[in-house]
Design an enzyme around this catalytic site. Structure first.
Site, mmCIF file in Angstrom:
data_model
loop_
_atom_site.group_PDB
_atom_site.id
_atom_site.type_symbol
_atom_site.label_atom_id
_atom_site.label_comp_id
_atom_site.label_asym_id
_atom_site.label_seq_id
_atom_site.Cartn_x
_atom_site.Cartn_y
_atom_site.Cartn_z
ATOM 1 N N HIS A 92 0.755 -1.255 -0.001
ATOM 2 C CA HIS A 92 0.009 0.130 -0.013
ATOM 3 C C HIS A 92 0.941 1.382 -0.069
ATOM 4 C CE1 HIS A 92 0.329 0.146 4.507
ATOM 5 N NE2 HIS A 92 0.365 1.547 4.501
ATOM 6 N N ASP A 141 -0.961 -7.300 1.681
ATOM 7 C CA ASP A 141 -0.204 -6.025 1.808
ATOM 8 C C ASP A 141 1.256 -6.469 1.737
ATOM 9 O OD1 ASP A 141 0.358 -3.366 1.582
ATOM 10 O OD2 ASP A 141 -0.397 -2.994 3.576
ATOM 11 N N SER A 238 4.378 2.463 8.128
ATOM 12 C CA SER A 238 4.133 1.356 7.055
ATOM 13 C C SER A 238 4.991 0.385 6.416
ATOM 14 C CB SER A 238 3.001 1.765 5.937
ATOM 15 O OG SER A 238 1.691 2.272 6.838
ATOM 16 N N GLY A 239 5.152 -0.624 6.191
ATOM 17 C CA GLY A 239 6.415 -1.336 5.312
ATOM 18 C C GLY A 239 7.547 -1.730 6.258
#
Length: 296
Positions: A92, A141, A238-239
């Site tokens: 994402h 994701d 994120s990530g």
């Protein structure tokens, strides 16, 4: 597990050969941490949300994905260096990105405005997002980034160990999250200094129950944080990695990729992560390695 048996396992998995050679084939260790006495932060440390400043080299595989159009530190997302040429992150992160060539990676930094002599910059040669990634419910994701050239490992840059399907999460301890994301739930800007926080793995059934996420957690997700909230990953994290330590060892394993959550640090709404164990074969396949086969 001692380092020799780990090396044997990695060889079986095909991970010691090829791209691993630049970094010696060993993953999950933090050489800088042994250079100074590493004290665990208090649970009530002043600030990821509820975290504290990470020491230089504390998480030597963490990567900052940057985009020049983002104000401040330019930080977009986190990632983890899993071979000298590949970074693991969340799919994402690239939803708003039209030109992959604009994104660049900073590896081996703790403070983004002062990356330091151990840091290296790379561009993206190839982006591989999971073919079944769903933007609306954040399923699958996960993404991989092939770097334009391999990194050279140093005390500030090391490879992460990716948890394989045989690893038992119940036998891991001391789980952490780290990232340059917002340090308060409503903050717009990411943090300049890498934040770290200790978290607990939360039973997925509990996490998916009514009063919690009520059915929105996928089978390939993990939940981590605290029932009462207060400490959590947030926007910009994120990530990045969810990392747990092997018992009676110095090795850390990446068990999850920071994916989503409702708000930040809210009670009964912990951080949601993509399980690396679930996608282990997918990760190997994208890097051109053989599927995992247990050595036992």
């Amino acid at each position: 597990m001692n380092w020799l048996s780990l090396l044997v396992l990695l060889t079986v998995a095909g991970l010691v050969h090829g791209t691993w050679d630049n970094c010696g084939g060993i993953c999950g260790l933090r050489p800088m941490v042994y250079e100074y006495e590493y004290m665990a932060h208090d649970d009530d440390a002043t600030r990821v949300v509820g975290g504290a400043d990470a020491m230089p080299g504390a998480w030597p595989w963490i990567v900052s994905l940057k985009h020049p159009a983002i104000p401040g530190t330019r930080h977009l997302c986190g990632g983890s260096l899993i071979t000298a040429e590949w970074v693991l992150t969340a799919a994402h992160c690239f939803d708003p990105i039209r030109k992959i060539g604009m994104v660049y990676l900073v590896i081996g930094a703790t403070q983004l405005t002062k990356p330091g002599p151990g840091a290296q910059l790379r561009r993206i040669k190839k982006l591989v997002r999971h073919e079944n990634y769903n933007k609306s419910d954040k399923s699958n994701d996960i993404a991989l980034l092939e770097l334009n050239k391999p990194v050279e490992c140093n005390p500030y840059i090391q490879l992460a160990c990716v948890a394989d399907p045989t690893l038992r999460l119940s036998e891991l301890q001391n789980c952490w999250v780290a990232g340059w994301g917002a340090t308060t739930a409503r903050a717009q800007e990411s943090s300049d200094h890498l934040q770290e926080a200790k978290v607990q793995l939360i039973d997925v059934q509990l996490c998916n129950s009514s009063g919690w996420y009520a059915g929105k957690i996928h089978t390939h997700n993990l939940c981590a944080g605290y029932p009462q909230g207060l400490i959590d990953t947030c926007q910009g994290d994120s990530g990045g990695p969810l990392m747990c330590q092997e018992k009676n060892s110095d090795y850390f394993w990446i068990v999850g990729v920071t994916s989503w959550g409702k708000g930040c640090a809210r009670a009964k709404l912990p951080g949601v992560y993509t399980s690396t164990q679930y996608f282990y074969d997918w990760i190997l396949a994208q890097m051109g390695l053989s599927p995992f086969r247990s050595a036992f």
